[in-house]
Motif scaffolding. Structure first.
Motif, PDB file in Angstrom:
ATOM      1  N   LEU A  83       0.820  -1.351   0.116  1.00 19.01           N
ATOM      2  CA  LEU A  83       0.010  -0.025  -0.059  1.00 19.01           C
ATOM      3  C   LEU A  83       0.855   1.236  -0.098  1.00 19.01           C
ATOM      4  CD1 LEU A  83      -2.898   1.206   0.159  1.00 19.01           C
ATOM      5  CD2 LEU A  83      -2.477   1.426   2.655  1.00 19.01           C
ATOM      6  N   LEU A  84       0.730   1.836  -1.325  1.00 22.32           N
ATOM      7  CA  LEU A  84       1.641   3.280  -1.135  1.00 22.32           C
ATOM      8  C   LEU A  84       0.521   4.262  -0.918  1.00 22.32           C
ATOM      9  CD1 LEU A  84       3.386   2.637  -4.541  1.00 22.32           C
ATOM     10  CD2 LEU A  84       4.599   2.364  -2.054  1.00 22.32           C
ATOM     11  N   PHE A  85       0.774   5.254   0.141  1.00 22.84           N
ATOM     12  CA  PHE A  85       0.014   6.297   0.735  1.00 22.84           C
ATOM     13  C   PHE A  85       0.920   7.629   0.930  1.00 22.84           C
ATOM     14  CE2 PHE A  85       1.675   4.529   4.335  1.00 22.84           C
ATOM     15  CZ  PHE A  85       2.002   5.566   5.170  1.00 22.84           C
ATOM     16  N   GLY A  86       0.025   8.765   0.671  1.00 17.57           N
ATOM     17  CA  GLY A  86       0.680   9.987   0.908  1.00 17.57           C
ATOM     18  C   GLY A  86       0.001  11.101   0.036  1.00 17.57           C
ATOM     19  N   SER A  87       0.448  12.400   0.135  1.00 11.24           N
ATOM     20  CA  SER A  87      -0.187  13.223  -0.458  1.00 11.24           C
ATOM     21  C   SER A  87      -0.035  13.150  -2.062  1.00 11.24           C
ATOM     22  CB  SER A  87       0.468  14.565   0.081  1.00 11.24           C
ATOM     23  OG  SER A  87       0.175  14.657   1.280  1.00 11.24           O
ATOM     24  N   PRO A  88      -0.744  13.894  -2.728  1.00 13.95           N
ATOM     25  CA  PRO A  88      -0.594  14.054  -4.331  1.00 13.95           C
ATOM     26  C   PRO A  88       0.429  14.452  -4.584  1.00 13.95           C
ATOM     27  CG  PRO A  88      -2.792  14.788  -3.513  1.00 13.95           C
ATOM     28  CD  PRO A  88      -2.011  14.644  -2.209  1.00 13.95           C
ATOM     29  N   GLY A  89       1.441  13.920  -5.503  1.00 11.45           N
ATOM     30  CA  GLY A  89       2.442  14.398  -6.028  1.00 11.45           C
ATOM     31  C   GLY A  89       3.641  14.190  -5.175  1.00 11.45           C
ATOM     32  N   THR A  90       3.627  12.987  -4.523  1.00  7.20           N
ATOM     33  CA  THR A  90       4.814  12.304  -3.901  1.00  7.20           C
ATOM     34  C   THR A  90       5.397  11.060  -4.381  1.00  7.20           C
ATOM     35  OG1 THR A  90       3.601  10.973  -2.564  1.00  7.20           O
ATOM     36  CG2 THR A  90       3.966  13.275  -1.607  1.00  7.20           C
ATOM     37  N   GLY A  91       5.058  10.906  -5.690  1.00  5.68           N
ATOM     38  CA  GLY A  91       5.628   9.835  -6.367  1.00  5.68           C
ATOM     39  C   GLY A  91       5.145   8.410  -6.406  1.00  5.68           C
ATOM     40  N   LYS A  92       4.018   8.137  -5.586  1.00  2.00           N
ATOM     41  CA  LYS A  92       3.218   6.825  -5.548  1.00  2.00           C
ATOM     42  C   LYS A  92       3.245   6.265  -7.157  1.00  2.00           C
ATOM     43  CE  LYS A  92       0.025   8.407  -3.395  1.00  2.00           C
ATOM     44  NZ  LYS A  92       0.413  10.046  -3.462  1.00  2.00           N
ATOM     45  N   THR A  93       2.669   6.851  -7.948  1.00  2.00           N
ATOM     46  CA  THR A  93       2.295   6.149  -9.272  1.00  2.00           C
ATOM     47  C   THR A  93       3.571   6.244 -10.075  1.00  2.00           C
ATOM     48  OG1 THR A  93       0.157   7.446  -9.416  1.00  2.00           O
ATOM     49  CG2 THR A  93       1.155   6.596 -11.249  1.00  2.00           C
ATOM     50  N   MET A  94       4.382   7.074 -10.126  1.00  2.00           N
ATOM     51  CA  MET A  94       5.862   6.845 -10.640  1.00  2.00           C
ATOM     52  C   MET A  94       6.571   5.557 -10.099  1.00  2.00           C
ATOM     53  SD  MET A  94       7.450  10.658 -11.441  1.00  2.00           S
ATOM     54  CE  MET A  94       8.800   9.961 -12.279  1.00  2.00           C
ATOM     55  N   LEU A  95       6.796   5.433  -8.928  1.00  2.00           N
ATOM     56  CA  LEU A  95       7.063   4.094  -8.101  1.00  2.00           C
ATOM     57  C   LEU A  95       6.611   3.096  -8.738  1.00  2.00           C
ATOM     58  CD1 LEU A  95       7.576   5.341  -4.560  1.00  2.00           C
ATOM     59  CD2 LEU A  95       9.325   4.613  -5.975  1.00  2.00           C
ATOM     60  N   ALA A  96       5.464   2.985  -8.698  1.00  2.00           N
ATOM     61  CA  ALA A  96       4.436   1.770  -9.514  1.00  2.00           C
ATOM     62  C   ALA A  96       4.813   1.606 -10.753  1.00  2.00           C
ATOM     63  CB  ALA A  96       2.945   1.712  -9.324  1.00  2.00           C
ATOM     64  N   LYS A  97       4.773   2.724 -11.591  1.00  2.00           N
ATOM     65  CA  LYS A  97       5.247   2.434 -12.908  1.00  2.00           C
ATOM     66  C   LYS A  97       6.936   2.045 -13.130  1.00  2.00           C
ATOM     67  CE  LYS A  97       2.019   5.910 -15.059  1.00  2.00           C
ATOM     68  NZ  LYS A  97       2.007   7.126 -15.944  1.00  2.00           N
ATOM     69  N   ALA A  98       7.682   2.428 -12.451  1.00  2.00           N
ATOM     70  CA  ALA A  98       8.775   2.108 -12.407  1.00  2.00           C
ATOM     71  C   ALA A  98       9.113   0.426 -12.136  1.00  2.00           C
ATOM     72  CB  ALA A  98       9.747   2.785 -11.303  1.00  2.00           C
ATOM     73  N   VAL A  99       8.450  -0.126 -10.995  1.00  2.00           N
ATOM     74  CA  VAL A  99       8.418  -1.432 -10.774  1.00  2.00           C
ATOM     75  C   VAL A  99       7.850  -2.363 -11.717  1.00  2.00           C
ATOM     76  CG1 VAL A  99       7.245  -3.122  -9.197  1.00  2.00           C
ATOM     77  CG2 VAL A  99       8.218  -0.958  -8.233  1.00  2.00           C
ATOM     78  N   ALA A 100       6.838  -1.605 -12.523  1.00  2.00           N
ATOM     79  CA  ALA A 100       6.215  -2.390 -13.518  1.00  2.00           C
ATOM     80  C   ALA A 100       7.192  -2.371 -14.792  1.00  2.00           C
ATOM     81  CB  ALA A 100       4.970  -1.840 -13.964  1.00  2.00           C
ATOM     82  N   THR A 101       7.810  -1.485 -15.193  1.00  2.00           N
ATOM     83  CA  THR A 101       8.836  -1.356 -16.019  1.00  2.00           C
ATOM     84  C   THR A 101      10.121  -2.342 -15.909  1.00  2.00           C
ATOM     85  OG1 THR A 101       8.309   1.066 -16.409  1.00  2.00           O
ATOM     86  CG2 THR A 101      10.508   0.055 -17.463  1.00  2.00           C
ATOM     87  N   LYS A 102      10.277  -2.471 -14.535  1.00  2.00           N
ATOM     88  CA  LYS A 102      11.654  -3.155 -14.363  1.00  2.00           C
ATOM     89  C   LYS A 102      11.300  -4.533 -14.511  1.00  2.00           C
ATOM     90  CE  LYS A 102      15.909  -3.535 -12.643  1.00  2.00           C
ATOM     91  NZ  LYS A 102      16.957  -3.070 -13.040  1.00  2.00           N
ATOM     92  N   VAL A 103      10.228  -5.147 -13.958  1.00  2.00           N
ATOM     93  CA  VAL A 103       9.934  -6.547 -13.947  1.00  2.00           C
ATOM     94  C   VAL A 103       9.006  -7.038 -15.035  1.00  2.00           C
ATOM     95  CG1 VAL A 103       9.594  -6.677 -11.271  1.00  2.00           C
ATOM     96  CG2 VAL A 103       7.562  -6.272 -12.398  1.00  2.00           C
ATOM     97  N   GLY A 104       8.805  -6.247 -16.002  1.00  2.00           N
ATOM     98  CA  GLY A 104       8.114  -6.424 -17.246  1.00  2.00           C
ATOM     99  C   GLY A 104       6.617  -6.786 -17.104  1.00  2.00           C
ATOM    100  N   ALA A 105       5.809  -5.961 -16.163  1.00  2.00           N
ATOM    101  CA  ALA A 105       4.571  -6.342 -16.053  1.00  2.00           C
ATOM    102  C   ALA A 105       3.570  -5.106 -16.697  1.00  2.00           C
ATOM    103  CB  ALA A 105       4.308  -6.412 -14.571  1.00  2.00           C
TER     104      ALA A 105
END
Length: 119
Positions: A83-105
């Motif tokens: 669960l990634l939580f926090g204020s808008p603009g803190t990078g939650k979506t970018m972190l999830a996208k980076a993980v998906a890119t790295k593992v090929g998902a």
């Protein structure tokens, strides 16, 4: 479809268009699926958050890349979710996208308006 994606016979966008959907909601959600080649975000694009990146690498990416390390015993089983939580603009979506890119998902970018109707 998975074999064709792995073999590279079709582009990933074309293979997602070939998926048969059963209703209009599935069709709308399929439009929000982004293949790993089209995401375009890596961990190098994310500034700071080094401790969060390391934690995601240990909890999410390592079990996906090396499942044989996590198959013995109850204590070594990988976590079922993060669960990634926090204020808008803190990078939650970018972190999830980076993980998906790295593992090929595939990355599924779901918004509330894509799963509910106004009426």
């Amino acid at each position: 479809m998975l074999q064709s994606m792995q073999n590279g016979n079709k582009s990933s966008k074309n293979s997602l268009k070939d998926v048969v959907t059963e209703n209009e909601f599935e069709k709308r959600l399929l439009a929000d699926v982004i293949p790993p080649n089209d995401i375009g975000v890596t961990f190098d694009d994310i500034g700071a958050l080094e401790n969060v990146k390391d934690t995601l690498k240990e909890l999410v990416m390592l079990p996906l890349q090396r499942p044989e390390l996590f198959c013995k015993g109850q204590l070594t089983k990988p976590c079922k979710g993060i669960l990634l939580f926090g204020s808008p603009g803190t990078g939650k979506t970018m972190l999830a996208k980076a993980v998906a890119t790295k593992v090929g998902a595939n990355f599924i970018n779901i918004s509330m308006s894509s799963i509910t109707l106004v009426w």
